[in-house]
Write an enzyme that holds these catalytic residues in place. Structure first.
Site, PDB file in Angstrom:
ATOM      1  N   TYR A   1      -5.893  -0.159   4.666  1.00  0.00           N
ATOM      2  CA  TYR A   1      -6.313   1.197   4.994  1.00  0.00           C
ATOM      3  C   TYR A   1      -5.953   2.169   3.892  1.00  0.00           C
ATOM      4  O   TYR A   1      -5.223   1.831   2.961  1.00  0.00           O
ATOM      5  CB  TYR A   1      -5.688   1.631   6.329  1.00  0.00           C
ATOM      6  CG  TYR A   1      -4.221   2.010   6.279  1.00  0.00           C
ATOM      7  CD1 TYR A   1      -3.231   1.039   6.140  1.00  0.00           C
ATOM      8  CD2 TYR A   1      -3.817   3.344   6.366  1.00  0.00           C
ATOM      9  CE1 TYR A   1      -1.894   1.396   6.103  1.00  0.00           C
ATOM     10  CE2 TYR A   1      -2.481   3.701   6.331  1.00  0.00           C
ATOM     11  CZ  TYR A   1      -1.517   2.715   6.199  1.00  0.00           C
ATOM     12  OH  TYR A   1      -0.195   3.073   6.150  1.00  0.00           O
TER      13      TYR A   1
ATOM     14  N   LYS B   1      -1.568  -1.897   0.915  1.00  0.00           N
ATOM     15  CA  LYS B   1      -1.604  -0.929   2.025  1.00  0.00           C
ATOM     16  C   LYS B   1      -2.249  -1.591   3.244  1.00  0.00           C
ATOM     17  O   LYS B   1      -3.382  -1.294   3.639  1.00  0.00           O
ATOM     18  CB  LYS B   1      -2.314   0.369   1.613  1.00  0.00           C
ATOM     19  CG  LYS B   1      -1.924   1.552   2.498  1.00  0.00           C
ATOM     20  CD  LYS B   1      -2.256   2.867   1.859  1.00  0.00           C
ATOM     21  CE  LYS B   1      -2.080   4.049   2.777  1.00  0.00           C
ATOM     22  NZ  LYS B   1      -0.728   4.273   3.271  1.00  0.00           N
TER      23      LYS B   1
ATOM     24  N   GLU C   1      11.728   2.758   0.390  1.00  0.00           N
ATOM     25  CA  GLU C   1      10.869   3.937   0.577  1.00  0.00           C
ATOM     26  C   GLU C   1      10.972   4.363   2.029  1.00  0.00           C
ATOM     27  O   GLU C   1      11.731   3.773   2.801  1.00  0.00           O
ATOM     28  CB  GLU C   1       9.418   3.604   0.201  1.00  0.00           C
ATOM     29  CG  GLU C   1       8.817   2.508   1.058  1.00  0.00           C
ATOM     30  CD  GLU C   1       7.399   2.112   0.650  1.00  0.00           C
ATOM     31  OE1 GLU C   1       6.640   2.978   0.181  1.00  0.00           O
ATOM     32  OE2 GLU C   1       7.060   0.927   0.831  1.00  0.00           O
TER      33      GLU C   1
ATOM     34  N   LEU D   1       5.014   0.835  -1.664  1.00  0.00           N
ATOM     35  CA  LEU D   1       3.628   1.233  -1.873  1.00  0.00           C
ATOM     36  C   LEU D   1       3.598   2.217  -3.044  1.00  0.00           C
ATOM     37  O   LEU D   1       4.398   3.155  -3.080  1.00  0.00           O
ATOM     38  CB  LEU D   1       3.077   1.913  -0.617  1.00  0.00           C
ATOM     39  CG  LEU D   1       1.602   2.299  -0.738  1.00  0.00           C
ATOM     40  CD1 LEU D   1       0.713   1.066  -0.646  1.00  0.00           C
ATOM     41  CD2 LEU D   1       1.215   3.303   0.323  1.00  0.00           C
TER      42      LEU D   1
HETATM   43  N1  PDD Z   1       1.370   6.585   4.331  1.00  0.00           N
HETATM   44  N2  PDD Z   1       4.905   4.372   1.457  1.00  0.00           N
HETATM   45  C1  PDD Z   1       4.405   4.031   2.651  1.00  0.00           C
HETATM   46  C2  PDD Z   1       5.011   2.889   3.369  1.00  0.00           C
HETATM   47  C3  PDD Z   1       3.340   4.760   3.194  1.00  0.00           C
HETATM   48  O1  PDD Z   1       2.835   4.414   4.390  1.00  0.00           O
HETATM   49  C4  PDD Z   1       2.805   5.870   2.474  1.00  0.00           C
HETATM   50  C5  PDD Z   1       1.666   6.691   2.994  1.00  0.00           C
HETATM   51  C6  PDD Z   1       3.368   6.189   1.224  1.00  0.00           C
HETATM   52  C7  PDD Z   1       2.848   7.321   0.381  1.00  0.00           C
HETATM   53  O2  PDD Z   1       1.601   7.012  -0.193  1.00  0.00           O
HETATM   54  P1  PDD Z   1       0.548   8.164  -0.528  1.00  0.00           P
HETATM   55  O3  PDD Z   1       1.269   9.166  -1.364  1.00  0.00           O
HETATM   56  O4  PDD Z   1      -0.520   7.462  -1.281  1.00  0.00           O
HETATM   57  O5  PDD Z   1       0.090   8.726   0.787  1.00  0.00           O
HETATM   58  C8  PDD Z   1       4.405   5.417   0.742  1.00  0.00           C
HETATM   59  C9  PDD Z   1       0.202   7.234   4.883  1.00  0.00           C
HETATM   60  C10 PDD Z   1       0.171   8.704   4.661  1.00  0.00           C
HETATM   61  C11 PDD Z   1       0.051   6.820   6.338  1.00  0.00           C
HETATM   62  O6  PDD Z   1       0.246   5.638   6.601  1.00  0.00           O
HETATM   63  O7  PDD Z   1      -0.264   7.661   7.186  1.00  0.00           O
END
Ligand code: PDD
Length: 285
Positions: free
Chosen positions: A33, A149, A182, A207
């Site tokens: 996703y 992801k 993270e 991620l």
């Molecule tokens: N999540 N690490 C994890 C485990 C995440 O699920 C996310 C983002 C990030 C940050 O990635 P980005 O800056 O590309 O959004 C890091 C999204 C927002 C979600 O699952 O809703």
């Protein structure tokens, strides 16, 4: 107004937007996703989110079900139909529908694709940033490939629930050596008392956040020095500032970790500055 979802070629009201029971996303979390921020009705960093989507799909060997140009039309159309000015657009692609069997179905079914969009409360989000959030720490019990992801998010769900029950907004995941990997849905950062901005390198253990990349650009533009290295919980608790980054919340200051205040217990100036400057370094489509 009823919310509209795109499901396999059709825009439907949410109550009719359904996926078959044997979709492999439902059976095995066999899918990936993306979440893109929507700001002033435009997508933020679509190009980089789509590049990461293509990478995730490649790592799990699911084909991109439509060209990126067509996908872009669907993302924008879903935002438009839901009248989202500020919020997020969510995209999920799974391996598709097939009789339940662990190995890839042959011949490969058409991947399933779902897109939804929703508004967020801009005022509430800004208020949260001026107050900062509490974070608690939880053992990182995820698989060895959080760089993909994947929709397989059960450990993240459980960690987030532990945080909620402790009155915190985010859980920081801790690896076997005691280093922060993270957040459950964000990347983690600290600023040491020496002014060193630290975040973990984007290897297979986290991620590679798009917001993380934007913040690195914003820091380079400011001439701030940063180091990509793992940091411990003790180091984070002794830090001058801490913050998280994610598409859904940009830069969010962290004011306590496991109940210990970070710095003076208020959002730090660097985190707030990076939040203000964020969109200058992002791309809009
Ligand atoms: N999540 N690490 C994890 C485990 C995440 O699920 C996310 C983002 C990030 C940050 O990635 P980005 O800056 O590309 O959004 C890091 C999204 C927002 C979600 O699952 O809703």
């Amino acid at each position: 107004m009823s919310r509209i979802a795109y499901v396999n070629g059709r825009y439907r009201p949410h109550r009719d937007a359904v996926i078959p029971v044997e979709d492999r996303g439902y059976q095995f979390a066999d899918g990936v996703y993306e979440v893109c921020e929507v700001r002033e009705a435009r997508l933020v960093d679509e190009r980089r989110h789509m590049a990461r989507l293509v990478r995730s799909l490649g790592e799990v060997r699911i084909r991109l079900p439509m060209p990126l140009s067509a996908l872009s039309v669907v993302l924008h159309e879903t935002v438009r139909r839901n009248r989202v000015r500020n919020g997020i657009v969510y995209l999920q692609i799974t391996r598709g529908v097939a009789r339940r069997d662990f190995a890839f179905p042959a011949p490969a079914p058409a991947p399933s694709i779902v897109v939804t969009a929703r508004s967020h409360d801009h005022v509430k989000a800004e208020k949260m940033a001026t107050e900062g959030i509490a974070v608690i720490t939880v053992a990182d019990g995820r698989w060895a490939r959080p760089d993909i992801k994947s929709v397989s998010l059960l450990p993240n769900v459980l960690a987030k629930q532990v945080a909620r029950e402790a009155g915190a907004r985010e859980a920081w995941l801790i690896d076997a050596e005691g280093f922060v990997t993270e957040g459950a849905s964000s990347n983690a950062w600290i600023i040491t008392t020496d002014g060193e901005v630290v975040t973990r390198p984007a290897d297979n253990s986290i991620l590679s956040g798009i917001s993380r990349a934007v913040v690195l650009d914003a820091m380079a533009a400011r001439g701030l020095s940063f180091t990509e290295r793992p940091f411990t919980v003790a180091e984070a608790q002794a830090a001058r500032e801490a913050f998280i980054t994610a598409a859904s919340q940009i830069v969010q200051p962290v004011t306590s970790i496991d109940g210990k205040p970070v710095g003076d217990g208020r959002p730090g100036p660097i985190a707030l500055g990076l939040r203000r400057e964020f969109h200058r370094h992002a791309e809009f489509t």
